[in-house]
Motif scaffolding. Structure first.
Motif, PDB file in Angstrom:
ATOM      1  N   TRP A  32       0.801  -1.234   0.000  1.00  0.00           N
ATOM      2  CA  TRP A  32       0.000   0.000   0.000  1.00  0.00           C
ATOM      3  C   TRP A  32       0.834   1.284   0.000  1.00  0.00           C
ATOM      4  CZ3 TRP A  32       0.208   3.593   3.947  1.00  0.00           C
ATOM      5  CH2 TRP A  32       0.795   3.177   5.153  1.00  0.00           C
ATOM      6  N   ASN A 125      -6.156   5.857   2.532  1.00  0.00           N
ATOM      7  CA  ASN A 125      -7.363   5.272   1.964  1.00  0.00           C
ATOM      8  C   ASN A 125      -7.022   3.946   1.279  1.00  0.00           C
ATOM      9  OD1 ASN A 125     -10.275   5.647   1.480  1.00  0.00           O
ATOM     10  ND2 ASN A 125      -9.636   5.571  -0.658  1.00  0.00           N
ATOM     11  N   LYS A 128      -6.695   1.358   3.953  1.00  0.00           N
ATOM     12  CA  LYS A 128      -8.036   0.932   4.363  1.00  0.00           C
ATOM     13  C   LYS A 128      -8.607  -0.084   3.361  1.00  0.00           C
ATOM     14  CE  LYS A 128     -12.569   3.074   5.255  1.00  0.00           C
ATOM     15  NZ  LYS A 128     -12.963   2.449   6.519  1.00  0.00           N
ATOM     16  N   ASP A 129      -8.503   0.222   2.063  1.00  0.00           N
ATOM     17  CA  ASP A 129      -9.000  -0.701   1.031  1.00  0.00           C
ATOM     18  C   ASP A 129      -8.210  -2.005   1.017  1.00  0.00           C
ATOM     19  OD1 ASP A 129     -10.998   1.020   0.238  1.00  0.00           O
ATOM     20  OD2 ASP A 129      -9.948   1.747  -1.547  1.00  0.00           O
ATOM     21  N   TYR A 130      -6.901  -1.896   1.256  1.00  0.00           N
ATOM     22  CA  TYR A 130      -6.052  -3.089   1.311  1.00  0.00           C
ATOM     23  C   TYR A 130      -6.535  -4.030   2.414  1.00  0.00           C
ATOM     24  CZ  TYR A 130      -1.859  -5.874   2.396  1.00  0.00           C
ATOM     25  OH  TYR A 130      -0.983  -6.898   2.676  1.00  0.00           O
ATOM     26  N   GLU A 132      -9.538  -3.895   4.211  1.00  0.00           N
ATOM     27  CA  GLU A 132     -10.966  -4.233   4.204  1.00  0.00           C
ATOM     28  C   GLU A 132     -11.376  -5.048   2.980  1.00  0.00           C
ATOM     29  OE1 GLU A 132     -12.614  -0.384   6.756  1.00  0.00           O
ATOM     30  OE2 GLU A 132     -13.121  -0.541   4.628  1.00  0.00           O
ATOM     31  N   LYS A 133     -10.723  -4.794   1.831  1.00  0.00           N
ATOM     32  CA  LYS A 133     -11.156  -5.418   0.576  1.00  0.00           C
ATOM     33  C   LYS A 133     -10.084  -6.272  -0.088  1.00  0.00           C
ATOM     34  CE  LYS A 133     -13.876  -1.259  -0.351  1.00  0.00           C
ATOM     35  NZ  LYS A 133     -13.824  -0.006  -1.112  1.00  0.00           N
ATOM     36  N   THR A 135      -7.514  -5.044  -1.629  1.00  0.00           N
ATOM     37  CA  THR A 135      -7.081  -4.316  -2.826  1.00  0.00           C
ATOM     38  C   THR A 135      -5.611  -3.925  -2.715  1.00  0.00           C
ATOM     39  OG1 THR A 135      -9.289  -3.354  -2.994  1.00  0.00           O
ATOM     40  CG2 THR A 135      -7.553  -2.296  -4.278  1.00  0.00           C
TER      41      THR A 135
END
Length: 143
Positions: A32, A125, A128-130, A132-133, A135
């Protein structure tokens, strides 16, 4: 002489341990933030934070409390980042983990600080996506 700081507070919907690992373990940082990094989350150890050949920076772990707090004091970077320390303070939250990010002791309130604040917002952000999702944004697409 005054110094300036960047702060971002937000919630990540995963456990304290998952957030701590993602901000302190090189294999996660590279997903990230950095292009390639090395170091180990222990007080006083050195991290290599590599973004490109021109941005091959170093910092020393200034605070390391597992699943709670992790801060790095820059030791080799550009002149604006050199006196700074960035880090994460984590707290349990009913939705997961409350993250308090700080990047403190900037010598000047200049364009670089303002640009870095924007970049941190985007990168956090991405963190966070890494988490939670799952990504992972390729390094070359992170700026």
């Amino acid at each position: 002489m005054s110094s300036h700081s960047i702060y971002h507070n937000f919630i990540i919907k995963v456990s304290l341990k998952e957030v701590f690992d993602a901000v302190s373990h090189p294999q996660h940082l590279d997903n990230w933030w950095t292009l390639k990094s090395s170091g180990e989350p222990k007080l006083g150890t050195t991290y290599n934070l590599n973004f490109t050949d021109a941005y091959d920076w170093y910092g020393k772990v200034a605070v390391c409390e597992p699943n709670n707090s992790f801060h790095i004091k820059m030791t080799k970077s550009d002149k604006d980042w050199e006196p700074t320390t960035f880090g994460f303070d984590l707290q349990e939250h009913d939705q997961g983990t409350y993250v308090r990010f700080s990047h403190v002791n900037w010598p000047e309130m200049n364009d670089h600080l303002k640009f870095s604040s924007f970049c941190w917002g985007m990168l956090l952000n991405g963190l966070k996506d890494y988490l939670e999702k799952g990504t992972v944004i390729p390094f070359e697409n992170r700026n």
